[in-house]
Design a protein around this motif. Sequence first.
Motif, PDB file in Angstrom:
ATOM      1  N   LYS A   1       0.810  -1.216   0.000  1.00 18.12           N
ATOM      2  CA  LYS A   1       0.000   0.000   0.000  1.00 18.12           C
ATOM      3  C   LYS A   1       0.845   1.268   0.000  1.00 18.12           C
ATOM      4  O   LYS A   1       0.471   2.268  -0.631  1.00 18.12           O
ATOM      5  CB  LYS A   1      -0.903  -0.020   1.240  1.00 18.12           C
ATOM      6  CG  LYS A   1      -1.884   1.129   1.344  1.00 18.12           C
ATOM      7  CD  LYS A   1      -2.765   0.956   2.557  1.00 18.12           C
ATOM      8  CE  LYS A   1      -3.815   2.049   2.655  1.00 18.12           C
ATOM      9  NZ  LYS A   1      -4.709   1.846   3.818  1.00 18.12           N
ATOM     10  N   ARG A   2       1.988   1.253   0.681  1.00 17.45           N
ATOM     11  CA  ARG A   2       2.750   2.473   0.869  1.00 17.45           C
ATOM     12  C   ARG A   2       3.824   2.707  -0.197  1.00 17.45           C
ATOM     13  O   ARG A   2       4.365   3.810  -0.271  1.00 17.45           O
ATOM     14  CB  ARG A   2       3.413   2.480   2.247  1.00 17.45           C
ATOM     15  CG  ARG A   2       2.422   2.447   3.403  1.00 17.45           C
ATOM     16  CD  ARG A   2       3.097   2.704   4.733  1.00 17.45           C
ATOM     17  NE  ARG A   2       3.600   4.062   4.826  1.00 17.45           N
ATOM     18  CZ  ARG A   2       4.884   4.386   4.806  1.00 17.45           C
ATOM     19  NH1 ARG A   2       5.804   3.428   4.687  1.00 17.45           N
ATOM     20  NH2 ARG A   2       5.261   5.636   4.914  1.00 17.45           N
ATOM     21  N   ASN A   3       4.162   1.708  -0.998  1.00 15.30           N
ATOM     22  CA  ASN A   3       5.225   1.908  -1.994  1.00 15.30           C
ATOM     23  C   ASN A   3       4.845   1.415  -3.383  1.00 15.30           C
ATOM     24  O   ASN A   3       5.719   1.291  -4.244  1.00 15.30           O
ATOM     25  CB  ASN A   3       6.514   1.225  -1.542  1.00 15.30           C
ATOM     26  CG  ASN A   3       6.376  -0.286  -1.425  1.00 15.30           C
ATOM     27  OD1 ASN A   3       5.278  -0.828  -1.474  1.00 15.30           O
ATOM     28  ND2 ASN A   3       7.490  -0.971  -1.254  1.00 15.30           N
ATOM     29  N   TYR A   4       3.557   1.121  -3.605  1.00 15.45           N
ATOM     30  CA  TYR A   4       3.182   0.597  -4.928  1.00 15.45           C
ATOM     31  C   TYR A   4       3.360   1.654  -6.010  1.00 15.45           C
ATOM     32  O   TYR A   4       3.833   1.354  -7.113  1.00 15.45           O
ATOM     33  CB  TYR A   4       1.738   0.101  -4.905  1.00 15.45           C
ATOM     34  CG  TYR A   4       1.276  -0.419  -6.252  1.00 15.45           C
ATOM     35  CD1 TYR A   4       1.649  -1.677  -6.688  1.00 15.45           C
ATOM     36  CD2 TYR A   4       0.489   0.361  -7.098  1.00 15.45           C
ATOM     37  CE1 TYR A   4       1.257  -2.158  -7.928  1.00 15.45           C
ATOM     38  CE2 TYR A   4       0.079  -0.107  -8.325  1.00 15.45           C
ATOM     39  CZ  TYR A   4       0.463  -1.364  -8.744  1.00 15.45           C
ATOM     40  OH  TYR A   4       0.071  -1.825  -9.965  1.00 15.45           O
ATOM     41  N   ARG A   5       2.947   2.886  -5.725  1.00 16.51           N
ATOM     42  CA  ARG A   5       3.055   3.925  -6.752  1.00 16.51           C
ATOM     43  C   ARG A   5       4.507   4.178  -7.130  1.00 16.51           C
ATOM     44  O   ARG A   5       4.809   4.432  -8.307  1.00 16.51           O
ATOM     45  CB  ARG A   5       2.405   5.225  -6.271  1.00 16.51           C
ATOM     46  CG  ARG A   5       3.149   5.931  -5.151  1.00 16.51           C
ATOM     47  CD  ARG A   5       2.429   7.177  -4.723  1.00 16.51           C
ATOM     48  NE  ARG A   5       1.118   6.852  -4.191  1.00 16.51           N
ATOM     49  CZ  ARG A   5       0.258   7.756  -3.758  1.00 16.51           C
ATOM     50  NH1 ARG A   5       0.561   9.034  -3.800  1.00 16.51           N
ATOM     51  NH2 ARG A   5      -0.907   7.388  -3.283  1.00 16.51           N
ATOM     52  N   TYR A   6       5.427   4.090  -6.174  1.00 20.49           N
ATOM     53  CA  TYR A   6       6.838   4.297  -6.479  1.00 20.49           C
ATOM     54  C   TYR A   6       7.400   3.118  -7.262  1.00 20.49           C
ATOM     55  O   TYR A   6       8.283   3.300  -8.121  1.00 20.49           O
ATOM     56  CB  TYR A   6       7.625   4.500  -5.185  1.00 20.49           C
ATOM     57  CG  TYR A   6       7.121   5.666  -4.372  1.00 20.49           C
ATOM     58  CD1 TYR A   6       7.352   6.976  -4.784  1.00 20.49           C
ATOM     59  CD2 TYR A   6       6.396   5.469  -3.207  1.00 20.49           C
ATOM     60  CE1 TYR A   6       6.883   8.053  -4.048  1.00 20.49           C
ATOM     61  CE2 TYR A   6       5.917   6.542  -2.469  1.00 20.49           C
ATOM     62  CZ  TYR A   6       6.157   7.827  -2.886  1.00 20.49           C
ATOM     63  OH  TYR A   6       5.687   8.885  -2.163  1.00 20.49           O
TER      64      TYR A   6
END
Length: 390
Positions: A177-182
């Motif tokens: 959830k916290r690093n998928y976009r990166y």
Amino acid sequence: MSAVMITRKVRKWEKLPGKNTFCCDGRVMMARQKGVFYLTLFLIVGTCSLFFAFECPYLAVHLSPAIPVFAIILFLFVMAFLLRTSFSDPGVLPRALPEEASFIEMEIEAANGNVPAGQRPPPRIRNVQINNQIVKLKYCYTCKIFRPPRASHCSICDNCVDRFDHHCPWVGNCVGKRNYRYFYLFTLTLSLLTIYIFTFNIVHVVMRSVDQGFLNTLKETPGTVLEVLVCFFTLWSVVGLTGFHTYLISLNQTTNEDIKGSWSGKNRIQNPYSHKNIIKNCCEVLCGPTYPSVLDRRGMMQEDSPVFANGEAPSSFNNPIPQTTKTTAPLIPNEHTPEEVKPSIAFASEKSPSSREKSPSPKEEHPPSPKLPPLASPETDAETSIAKTH
């Protein structure tokens, strides 16, 4: 041997369970298996170094000085998104405390009742409603929690990760959830950088072959051949991976859900997280709020450690025996207890050491208690029962 308990403050990341590695006083969080991550760094840095050494000087003079500038910008973006994905908390969920785990176990036992011997207990699930769809929350036997929707337990990191997508060895971390976009931006910029280097490698070889010949060009720039081979085999996998995650983002779906067929199985359950609009799904995944970590890795906690007079700890402290939590049935009969078992439970509760008996003082006088016959041992009871049956 006398020992003194000393309380000292430690960071919470030092006591966190799971298979993670922490650096920079808990600011950097990665998986323990980082061999492939170092290979990723070597391929990216090595290929770009060869490109800046062999192609950029010639192309900047004979074609345009902007070519190495754009290559440097793409390289910096790739490295920034890679390190941000690899060094961050992907959304690890904290495990339940012993008191919380015991309370959850009591709730489950009270809801399921007594399971007959030889039968499997019912699955531990809870149902929640999301956008008029029933979603099942599964119980994690390792973390002792009911996982939130879209969360899953990573067997490599040994942690439950919120909105778990997959564990990527190339970045050395879970993708959640916290690093998928990166992670997606890393694959996107890496695809652009690979296409950029591969294209100008071909342009460089063609321009020099016109003046010097093809074979002489390859002899003078041996790094170009290596770059072309690396970019050619990397291009298909990286561009294909970027296209696959673009498809998932347009549906607001994760890799884990796509592999399991969560929203396309036999039941044909619709995805409750999709907005039925590609633009809205992309905006939610890529432009949504950045969620804070719930681990509090750099928080402080107190730890009691024994200090001995001679400076040495006994073997029991050097090799502590792991404590196991054992769940036993309550000795108090409840509504799920059969009638024939209640007398034996009541008798066991009388024999249990929890019932404390006060020893009479010399000044107090108590009436003599009647002497009870001695209880038979388990072996005598077994022999009596066998004799009766025969």
